[in-house]
Scaffold this motif. Sequence first.
Motif, PDB file in Angstrom:
ATOM      1  N   LEU A 176       4.254  16.019 -66.024  1.00 12.32           N
ATOM      2  CA  LEU A 176       4.975  17.143 -64.946  1.00 12.32           C
ATOM      3  C   LEU A 176       6.042  16.343 -65.157  1.00 12.32           C
ATOM      4  O   LEU A 176       7.209  16.741 -65.437  1.00 12.32           O
ATOM      5  CB  LEU A 176       4.866  16.984 -63.421  1.00 12.32           C
ATOM      6  CG  LEU A 176       4.130  18.666 -62.863  1.00 12.32           C
ATOM      7  CD1 LEU A 176       3.773  17.787 -61.479  1.00 12.32           C
ATOM      8  CD2 LEU A 176       4.792  19.788 -63.192  1.00 12.32           C
ATOM      9  N   HIS A 223      -2.260   7.869 -50.050  1.00 10.65           N
ATOM     10  CA  HIS A 223      -1.489   8.703 -51.801  1.00 10.65           C
ATOM     11  C   HIS A 223      -1.645  10.158 -51.805  1.00 10.65           C
ATOM     12  O   HIS A 223      -0.757  11.371 -51.452  1.00 10.65           O
ATOM     13  CB  HIS A 223      -1.792   8.161 -52.847  1.00 10.65           C
ATOM     14  CG  HIS A 223      -0.534   9.262 -53.862  1.00 10.65           C
ATOM     15  ND1 HIS A 223      -0.812   9.548 -54.533  1.00 10.65           N
ATOM     16  CD2 HIS A 223       0.532   9.172 -53.940  1.00 10.65           C
ATOM     17  CE1 HIS A 223      -0.571  10.499 -55.667  1.00 10.65           C
ATOM     18  NE2 HIS A 223       0.547   9.546 -55.382  1.00 10.65           N
ATOM     19  N   SER A 231      -4.586  14.258 -60.216  1.00  2.00           N
ATOM     20  CA  SER A 231      -3.270  13.687 -60.063  1.00  2.00           C
ATOM     21  C   SER A 231      -2.631  13.167 -60.622  1.00  2.00           C
ATOM     22  O   SER A 231      -1.428  13.555 -60.883  1.00  2.00           O
ATOM     23  CB  SER A 231      -3.201  13.673 -58.198  1.00  2.00           C
ATOM     24  OG  SER A 231      -3.690  12.102 -58.270  1.00  2.00           O
ATOM     25  N   VAL A 241       4.517  10.503 -56.174  1.00  2.00           N
ATOM     26  CA  VAL A 241       3.910   9.929 -57.230  1.00  2.00           C
ATOM     27  C   VAL A 241       3.759   8.540 -57.220  1.00  2.00           C
ATOM     28  O   VAL A 241       4.842   8.256 -56.961  1.00  2.00           O
ATOM     29  CB  VAL A 241       4.525  10.485 -58.623  1.00  2.00           C
ATOM     30  CG1 VAL A 241       4.601  12.108 -58.625  1.00  2.00           C
ATOM     31  CG2 VAL A 241       6.338   9.855 -59.149  1.00  2.00           C
ATOM     32  N   ARG A 283       0.944  12.557 -50.350  1.00  5.00           N
ATOM     33  CA  ARG A 283       1.774  14.449 -51.165  1.00  5.00           C
ATOM     34  C   ARG A 283       1.621  15.052 -50.079  1.00  5.00           C
ATOM     35  O   ARG A 283       2.696  16.468 -50.187  1.00  5.00           O
ATOM     36  CB  ARG A 283       0.988  14.297 -51.791  1.00  5.00           C
ATOM     37  CG  ARG A 283       0.723  13.394 -53.196  1.00  5.00           C
ATOM     38  CD  ARG A 283      -0.125  13.268 -54.131  1.00  5.00           C
ATOM     39  NE  ARG A 283       0.343  14.433 -54.780  1.00  5.00           N
ATOM     40  CZ  ARG A 283      -0.562  15.209 -55.479  1.00  5.00           C
ATOM     41  NH1 ARG A 283      -1.607  15.450 -55.941  1.00  5.00           N
ATOM     42  NH2 ARG A 283       0.543  16.083 -56.427  1.00  5.00           N
ATOM     43  N   HIS A 320       3.409   6.309 -62.300  1.00  9.10           N
ATOM     44  CA  HIS A 320       3.061   7.761 -63.126  1.00  9.10           C
ATOM     45  C   HIS A 320       4.781   8.138 -63.601  1.00  9.10           C
ATOM     46  O   HIS A 320       5.040   9.083 -64.421  1.00  9.10           O
ATOM     47  CB  HIS A 320       2.904   8.623 -61.472  1.00  9.10           C
ATOM     48  CG  HIS A 320       1.548   8.471 -61.284  1.00  9.10           C
ATOM     49  ND1 HIS A 320       1.460   9.343 -59.808  1.00  9.10           N
ATOM     50  CD2 HIS A 320      -0.196   8.026 -61.940  1.00  9.10           C
ATOM     51  CE1 HIS A 320       0.218   9.050 -59.879  1.00  9.10           C
ATOM     52  NE2 HIS A 320      -0.808   8.382 -60.913  1.00  9.10           N
ATOM     53  N   ASP A 376      -8.419   7.332 -52.618  1.00 13.06           N
ATOM     54  CA  ASP A 376      -7.233   7.390 -53.575  1.00 13.06           C
ATOM     55  C   ASP A 376      -7.933   7.891 -55.120  1.00 13.06           C
ATOM     56  O   ASP A 376      -7.306   8.520 -56.252  1.00 13.06           O
ATOM     57  CB  ASP A 376      -6.583   5.793 -53.320  1.00 13.06           C
ATOM     58  CG  ASP A 376      -5.251   5.458 -52.770  1.00 13.06           C
ATOM     59  OD1 ASP A 376      -4.625   4.523 -52.893  1.00 13.06           O
ATOM     60  OD2 ASP A 376      -4.923   6.573 -52.204  1.00 13.06           O
ATOM     61  N   ALA A 394       0.789  14.607 -62.882  1.00 12.97           N
ATOM     62  CA  ALA A 394       1.987  14.162 -62.115  1.00 12.97           C
ATOM     63  C   ALA A 394       3.153  13.224 -63.604  1.00 12.97           C
ATOM     64  O   ALA A 394       3.778  13.945 -63.499  1.00 12.97           O
ATOM     65  CB  ALA A 394       1.767  13.256 -61.522  1.00 12.97           C
ATOM     66  N   ALA A 424      -8.614  11.271 -55.391  1.00 15.37           N
ATOM     67  CA  ALA A 424      -7.013  11.906 -55.778  1.00 15.37           C
ATOM     68  C   ALA A 424      -6.813  11.581 -56.974  1.00 15.37           C
ATOM     69  O   ALA A 424      -5.818  12.098 -57.409  1.00 15.37           O
ATOM     70  CB  ALA A 424      -6.429  12.090 -54.670  1.00 15.37           C
TER      71      ALA A 424
END
Lengths: 412, 329
Positions: free
Chosen positions: A25, B69, A18, A231, B73, A235, A11, A22, A14
């Motif tokens: 976005l 996670h 991300s 997400v 995705r 986020h 986690d 996120a 990433a």
Amino acid sequence: MSAADDRTAADRAAGPESAGAAIRLVAGREIRTRLTSKAFLVTTALLVLSVVLGGVLLNLVGSSGPDSQKVGLTAESAGLEQSIDAAAKATGTDVTTVPVDDPAQGRQQVTDGDLDALVTGTAGDLQVTVDSDLDDGLRAILTSVSQQAALADAVESLGGDPAGVAADIAQAAPQVTVLDPDDTFDPARYVAGLATGILIFITLLTTGQLLAQGVVEEKQSRVVELLLATVRPWHLMTGKVLGIGTIGLLQVALVAGAGAGTAATLGLVDTGSLDVGSVAVWVVVWFVIGFATYAFAIAGAASLVSRQEDVGAVIAPFTALMMIPYIIGVSVAPWSPDSPLVAWISYLPFCGPLLMPIRMAVGGVETWEVVLSLGLSIVAIPVLVWLSSRIYSNAVLRMGARIKVRDALRAA
Amino acid sequence: MSTLEVDSLSKAYGSVQALRGTSFGVDQGEIFGFVGSNGAGKTTTMRIALGVLAPDAGEVRWAGRPVDHAVRRRIGYMPEERGLYPKMKVGDQLTYLARLHGMPAAEATAAMERWTETLGVDGRRGDEVQKLSLGNQQRVQLAAALVHDPEILVLDEPFSGLDPVAVDVMSGVLRDRADAGVPVVFSSHQLELVEQLCDRVGIIKDGEMVAVGGIDELRRVGSPRWAVAVPAGAGAGAAGGGAGAGWVDAPGVRVLDAGTAGAQQRVVFETAHAGAEQAVLRAALDRGPVLEFAPVLPSLTELYRHVVSAREDVGGQDSPETTTEGDAA
């Protein structure tokens, strides 16, 4: 145990990239949606328009007063320019002198209203032409100029130094000792304070409403389950807050800019007593602080309900919380800025962002007070973010009846 | 080969135990049909796999590692509660969702164009979702699950509310994805469709898997069944059984169903041990020409009814609870 460790490690790997993407976005979608919404564009246009029109209106009302006098001077009377300026300055009257080619042309300009008065002749023999009536202030100035000319003649004929006497006279003034200074009431400051208060209040109210509706829209349409499969709740919440916050900031900046611009262009305020630019900047700063305080709390509260009809009820406490400092700010603060009630309320989180900018516009706020108010609000924000994220994460997927705050905080 | 493993999931909502050690696995390229009555735990299982819900115990793994996670995705998900932004345009919405799953902008747009075309909603890209018919909204919902080119597909009731043409499109897409190496899990109440489409099925009841396996494998569970058909009335006098099925009687044979249709009498029977059917075949040949003699495999529907009702018979006290859940749903 090792599996759990792996999970967190993955986690984290990433994570930051991300998470940022996120949030960007989500925020981007909010901004695009609002910028293409007619309701938002119309509201913003109306706000800007009302500020500009308000300024123009204020200017029209203000300029009907006897302040600015335009005086034409012919070649003969041109030498009086300095004396007139000096006398105008001494009496605090706004007088502009304009050279006129010949008396006939000057008279025409007076008739047309381009000039308030035409001065011809010399200091000893001053002739003033006006359209209908000579302004009292201007009459005093011109009288003083005539009298000084007569005095200078007399002094000179007695063998004295007219310039020295003039300098002595200019310095002669009574010394005034004020025992209990009155709070000077400056209308420009009052208007600035009022405008500041209204702007921050309205924008916080509307952005809070937008945010709550946005959270519930995702819940009601059930799209939130699809979103949360990719997400994390925070986020989504942070992106939403940032997106709508940007929109609100844009609105505030536009309106504050338009207000400050209008005031500067029309010369509405005396720049010596009120720095319109800094008032506008502080409006933006306080909006950001106020929005950060209210937005997360409102987003958390909105996640407790599943239908748009319930939005009003769930954000009512926050609306009430905004009303208190706002009403105190526009009704009490301008008249008694030193009231301890006003001071104490302006230090509190949730209240400071609405009340302090009004106090600052009105004037008489110590720097430490601003720092204290800012500091308390900024300290409160992370706590609110933590609480709201917890409520939001636990409540946003639970459909149906309104969820109790206690349950949302407890459920893991 | 990677496998999506659902391992011993447990989940309780207050006093209601929704999942009790639910386990199954889906290999790459396999279509897994997840069936069970309303409230049996299908949606809860899928929500846990997607991380939308946290299990009380157990975990979901992909390729031997817990689904985190980053893996989520890469999953395409169709929630039971359909949901899209009602006022957002179809194209914008799909592109946005693809980008949320980590696709670069240009790829996201291309994927949106490809999937709207495949699913026949390319003419509606510029329309708000709320202006579409329910069937088209469903197609957009599927496109939302597929648009980021997922490695795993988890679809909750993807066929509900679809017209026959859309069912064919959907089936084709699922088969196609599975052929591309994607493990596909979907839940459905349309058992014929599941039987037709799936490589393996899992039947869940009250949060427990009561049967998991290949369809043919499951159908062969229990006593073998056979069907035999002879001309109606053939040798009726000889055996004295009239139109009855008495002639089928043999050790280890139990008649399940007998009937006459036109000129043909057809009997379905169950055998207790291998070879018992041979005695029946001999008896049939003694009566005259044999028109049919073949093993009978139960349909998934029969199997489902059998498994679900059998469990109810065993645990008498479970029945009221099941009834309540069914009513509630």
